[in-house]
Design a protein around this motif. Sequence first.
Motif, mmCIF file in Angstrom:
data_model
loop_
_atom_site.group_PDB
_atom_site.id
_atom_site.type_symbol
_atom_site.label_atom_id
_atom_site.label_comp_id
_atom_site.label_asym_id
_atom_site.label_seq_id
_atom_site.Cartn_x
_atom_site.Cartn_y
_atom_site.Cartn_z
ATOM 1 N N GLN A 197 -56.636 44.304 -42.079
ATOM 2 C CA GLN A 197 -55.304 44.912 -42.036
ATOM 3 C C GLN A 197 -55.380 46.399 -42.330
ATOM 4 O OE1 GLN A 197 -53.241 46.178 -44.652
ATOM 5 N NE2 GLN A 197 -51.338 46.312 -43.477
ATOM 6 N N LYS A 198 -56.165 46.774 -43.334
ATOM 7 C CA LYS A 198 -56.269 48.191 -43.683
ATOM 8 C C LYS A 198 -57.135 48.960 -42.698
ATOM 9 C CE LYS A 198 -53.409 48.915 -46.828
ATOM 10 N NZ LYS A 198 -52.290 49.816 -46.489
ATOM 11 N N SER A 199 -58.081 48.290 -42.084
ATOM 12 C CA SER A 199 -58.897 48.951 -41.070
ATOM 13 C C SER A 199 -58.067 49.288 -39.837
ATOM 14 C CB SER A 199 -60.068 48.042 -40.676
ATOM 15 O OG SER A 199 -60.808 48.595 -39.614
ATOM 16 N N LEU A 200 -57.244 48.335 -39.411
ATOM 17 C CA LEU A 200 -56.482 48.523 -38.183
ATOM 18 C C LEU A 200 -55.217 49.351 -38.389
ATOM 19 C CD1 LEU A 200 -56.844 44.884 -36.814
ATOM 20 C CD2 LEU A 200 -58.008 46.937 -35.973
ATOM 21 N N THR A 201 -54.560 49.187 -39.547
ATOM 22 C CA THR A 201 -53.302 49.894 -39.807
ATOM 23 C C THR A 201 -53.352 50.503 -41.213
ATOM 24 O OG1 THR A 201 -52.351 47.770 -40.484
ATOM 25 C CG2 THR A 201 -51.873 48.523 -38.239
ATOM 26 N N PRO A 202 -54.148 51.544 -41.404
ATOM 27 C CA PRO A 202 -54.371 52.080 -42.753
ATOM 28 C C PRO A 202 -53.112 52.605 -43.436
ATOM 29 C CG PRO A 202 -55.275 53.550 -41.062
ATOM 30 C CD PRO A 202 -54.909 52.278 -40.379
ATOM 31 N N ASP A 203 -52.112 53.002 -42.658
ATOM 32 C CA ASP A 203 -50.898 53.557 -43.253
ATOM 33 C C ASP A 203 -49.821 52.501 -43.514
ATOM 34 O OD1 ASP A 203 -51.999 56.132 -43.184
ATOM 35 O OD2 ASP A 203 -51.307 56.439 -41.119
ATOM 36 N N LYS A 204 -50.112 51.267 -43.156
ATOM 37 C CA LYS A 204 -49.123 50.201 -43.300
ATOM 38 C C LYS A 204 -49.385 49.433 -44.596
ATOM 39 C CE LYS A 204 -47.047 46.352 -40.732
ATOM 40 N NZ LYS A 204 -47.118 45.507 -39.509
ATOM 41 N N PRO A 205 -48.435 49.414 -45.535
ATOM 42 C CA PRO A 205 -48.673 48.674 -46.778
ATOM 43 C C PRO A 205 -48.653 47.168 -46.530
ATOM 44 C CG PRO A 205 -46.437 49.500 -46.742
ATOM 45 C CD PRO A 205 -47.114 50.069 -45.524
ATOM 46 N N PHE A 206 -49.252 46.429 -47.454
ATOM 47 C CA PHE A 206 -49.295 44.976 -47.343
ATOM 48 C C PHE A 206 -48.746 44.334 -48.603
ATOM 49 C CE2 PHE A 206 -53.344 46.067 -49.338
ATOM 50 C CZ PHE A 206 -53.420 45.149 -50.384
ATOM 51 N N TYR A 207 -48.315 43.102 -48.431
ATOM 52 C CA TYR A 207 -47.898 42.255 -49.554
ATOM 53 C C TYR A 207 -48.739 40.992 -49.500
ATOM 54 C CZ TYR A 207 -44.970 38.658 -51.890
ATOM 55 O OH TYR A 207 -44.513 37.627 -52.660
ATOM 56 N N MET A 208 -49.438 40.702 -50.596
ATOM 57 C CA MET A 208 -50.277 39.512 -50.663
ATOM 58 C C MET A 208 -49.869 38.642 -51.843
ATOM 59 S SD MET A 208 -54.397 39.033 -51.313
ATOM 60 C CE MET A 208 -54.906 39.941 -49.865
ATOM 61 N N TYR A 209 -49.643 37.376 -51.535
ATOM 62 C CA TYR A 209 -49.382 36.351 -52.562
ATOM 63 C C TYR A 209 -50.660 35.524 -52.670
ATOM 64 C CZ TYR A 209 -47.168 32.162 -54.639
ATOM 65 O OH TYR A 209 -46.827 31.086 -55.423
ATOM 66 N N PHE A 210 -51.350 35.649 -53.805
ATOM 67 C CA PHE A 210 -52.664 35.031 -54.014
ATOM 68 C C PHE A 210 -52.498 34.003 -55.127
ATOM 69 C CE2 PHE A 210 -56.947 34.832 -55.826
ATOM 70 C CZ PHE A 210 -57.772 34.841 -54.706
ATOM 71 N N ALA A 211 -52.236 32.749 -54.730
ATOM 72 C CA ALA A 211 -51.869 31.713 -55.685
ATOM 73 C C ALA A 211 -52.947 30.627 -55.699
ATOM 74 C CB ALA A 211 -50.515 31.108 -55.317
ATOM 75 N N THR A 212 -53.822 30.688 -56.674
ATOM 76 C CA THR A 212 -54.925 29.735 -56.727
ATOM 77 C C THR A 212 -54.433 28.328 -57.066
ATOM 78 O OG1 THR A 212 -55.368 30.127 -59.080
ATOM 79 C CG2 THR A 212 -56.489 31.556 -57.502
ATOM 80 N N GLY A 213 -55.148 27.328 -56.549
ATOM 81 C CA GLY A 213 -54.910 25.957 -56.992
ATOM 82 C C GLY A 213 -55.423 25.768 -58.408
ATOM 83 N N ALA A 214 -56.406 26.536 -58.780
ATOM 84 C CA ALA A 214 -56.924 26.561 -60.148
ATOM 85 C C ALA A 214 -55.897 27.266 -61.043
ATOM 86 C CB ALA A 214 -58.239 27.332 -60.180
ATOM 87 N N THR A 215 -55.727 26.827 -62.276
ATOM 88 C CA THR A 215 -56.511 25.825 -62.967
ATOM 89 C C THR A 215 -55.766 24.491 -63.100
ATOM 90 O OG1 THR A 215 -55.667 26.739 -65.057
ATOM 91 C CG2 THR A 215 -57.790 27.514 -64.320
ATOM 92 N N HIS A 216 -54.924 24.192 -62.117
ATOM 93 C CA HIS A 216 -54.245 22.899 -62.084
ATOM 94 C C HIS A 216 -55.298 21.803 -61.946
ATOM 95 C CE1 HIS A 216 -51.568 19.676 -60.732
ATOM 96 N NE2 HIS A 216 -50.513 20.459 -60.935
ATOM 97 N N ALA A 217 -55.028 20.653 -62.538
ATOM 98 C CA ALA A 217 -55.897 19.509 -62.296
ATOM 99 C C ALA A 217 -55.881 19.170 -60.800
ATOM 100 C CB ALA A 217 -55.429 18.317 -63.120
ATOM 101 N N PRO A 218 -56.970 18.669 -60.249
ATOM 102 C CA PRO A 218 -58.216 18.305 -60.914
ATOM 103 C C PRO A 218 -59.014 19.539 -61.350
ATOM 104 C CG PRO A 218 -58.482 18.096 -58.544
ATOM 105 C CD PRO A 218 -57.025 18.391 -58.778
ATOM 106 N N HIS A 219 -59.590 19.452 -62.542
ATOM 107 C CA HIS A 219 -60.392 20.552 -63.067
ATOM 108 C C HIS A 219 -61.785 20.489 -62.438
ATOM 109 C CE1 HIS A 219 -57.641 20.446 -66.875
ATOM 110 N NE2 HIS A 219 -57.045 20.985 -65.829
ATOM 111 N N HIS A 220 -61.943 21.201 -61.348
ATOM 112 C CA HIS A 220 -63.176 21.201 -60.572
ATOM 113 C C HIS A 220 -63.841 22.572 -60.677
ATOM 114 C CE1 HIS A 220 -61.854 17.711 -57.694
ATOM 115 N NE2 HIS A 220 -62.517 17.269 -58.751
#
Length: 794
Positions: free
Chosen positions: A256-279
């Motif tokens: 995204q930044k390579s192709l559109t360096p002037d365009k801001p991004f919004y990222m939602y990074f929601a891990t499954g961790a550390t919810h069970a199962p604890h893997h």
Amino acid sequence: MLPTKLIAFAATLLLACSSCTQTPSSSPSSEAAKPGGGGLDRTSLPIAEPPVAPITTLDARDAKAPPRFEVKPPAGAPNVVIVLIDDIGFGHSSAFGGPIKMPTLEKLAGKGLKYNRFHTTALCSPTRVALLTGHNHHANNAGAIMELATGFPGNTGVRPRTITTLAEILRQNGYSTAAFGKYHETPPWEVSVSGPYDRWPTGSGFDKFYGFIGGETNQWAPAIFDGVTRVEVPTTPGYHFTTDMTNNAINWVSAQKSLTPDKPFYMYFATGATHAPHHAPKEWIERYKGQFAGGWDKLREETFARQKALGVVPADTKLTLRPAEIPAWDGMSAQQKKLFERQMETFAGFAEHTDAEVGRLVEQLEKTGQLDNTLFFYIVGDNGSSAEGGPEGTYNEMMALNGIVGKAEQMMDHIDTWGDPTTFPHFAIGWAWAGNTPFQWTKQVASHFGGTRNGMVMHWPKGIKASGEVRSQFHHVVDIAPTALEAAKIPQPKMVNGIKQRPMDGVSMLYSTDAPKATDKRTTQYFEMFGNRGIYHEGWVACTRHSIPWLIVPLPPVKDDIWELYNVDEDFSEANNLAAKYPEKLKELQAVFLKEAERNHVLPIDDRRSERFNPAIAGRPDLLNGRKTLTVYPGMVGMMENAFINVKGVHHTITAEVDLKDDKTNGVIIAQAGYFGGWVVYMKDGKPHHEYNFFALERTNIAGESALPAGKHTISYEFIPDQNKPGTGGKSILSVDGRKVAEAKIPKTQPFSFSADEGADVGIDAETNVSKDYKPGLPSSFTGKIIKVTVEQK
């Protein structure tokens, strides 16, 4: 040729039209003064294109094209990243005094700000909808997780169109948007090829989605969607979903930044961790070997001392007492202690591994020069640490979700493999309680800060001058979206797609960033989950704990609940109950709660838990709409429980029409769920089988004695329940071409749910295998031909 008079008339008409259809001129100053600036009215989405005057020049070579209309964010708008860790407590991470090393969180806190009075809703889906929209969870119709939706407003599981997600607001203002990991906001009856898809991530403002739909996933064998398409994950040794989702997030943001360096991004990074199962990878678990031998009572005291030293709790904070419902460590047997130590070592390794993956994302933002102008929220928990494992933890977390309490003797043989692909584990409640130090209670208990208070770090070097400090203003997840919008200089929309919008409940937190003693702008916030409820108002909290997650017992009427009162401006941990001393203050706050409850559709209070997994009991939509027969075909895989006919504890039949090429046929005809609970009809060496897998603890397998010859056959299975109640046992009967070939008794069945993410598959058993007689995925493929399979409730 045209007559001369007609040519003259046409020319006159063109000139007249040209003069009367010029673009209406608005005052440039008035346009620029609108929220967001740039000459655009950003309060109504989508932003309307300006009218274009007709061009009167005949030849394109003689004309000049007007400027292209394009919606761009306001100048200097930052990238926005929200990292959300699942089921981790205020007192778990090293940044907030806990025993688990989280160097990425510490690094961002060192150059950013820690918020020590930041709150969630006490449960997964409700916190997430509030976070992603800026509106309270009941206003989003998410009073509990989506799988427990009911027919009441505030609990229907369907986000109203008067609420638009932050992702959609930013996308329509010129941002690129992406979500990775857990997305627990889609109504479960909409998770099928029939859609609708407008409440999936890509229908809710995210251009890109890579992750799982639901409350949890097997980190070693997840059920993953790319957009709305189910994808197979790599089967290479050492695969782990948190690493996989991080790889995808890094690849996306880099491109995204390579192709559109002037365009801001919004990222939602929601891990499954550390919810069970604890893997967790074994090498990460081993880092904590022997570090929890002192038990949860001692760990809590050690954490509390570190919290004071770090300044994340005030010096006069009191450590709350252990509730009678949580056992003392000293009362545990040597055998239990050995098991419990391994449970916490695994959780700690899981959490540190997760932070390391967040660190890889942060490193990539640094390498690409994006981190300084990225408003980065690192939210350490969507609720307090989870006590859903019960008093002794559980080898199979699905048991807890079905209201079945695990026992240590069921787990002792799994100590050495705890956290690997052969387990689906959760830790004991004592560890959850210690993880929420210094507060009372745990996840699901929305009445107390142990369920609702989580650490949060905000990092934005370009926009925040202060760094390495603690902020103590009272805030809530609904405040994240308004903060991001203020940072981007984008207003909350008043109208979206022609629908008037509900004003956000959240307030921006930016006022507090460079003003440590600024007066709180959030003065009131309600909390409610399964009858546990509370109200924060102007420095005070009134609350009542109605139920306890791991105790399946009759509950008192809601009207009889006993309320507590705390002055949390002076009592950080809610240690001093003042209800008896200030009864009038308590009444005042109870009235405020009712006012907020009515405004947000919190009423009526619903304290049911596991039984609401059944749509018929809960009163929510069912994809099958009352049908008792479902016919499925090869290629239909991943059908979630809310998109499949319910066979749990009810009289039902499964009828498969197959065509065999020889008497050596192998593979799965139809399966539901997987290794940690489910059922399957399959063939092995030409013989038909049915297996019922009760939480990977007990298996009932019946089979025909003879291999079936080549040709067409009808393989039938029937379950006849002993009783009309959840979890009942019953008779298991297998037939071929109308003749019974095997029969057995299934002692008990899973009452409410098979799996959070593994669905029903025809012709294969994806993700994990119900039966040990075959391997999952492609090796389980049926080697004959399946014509159709009919599943029918009787």
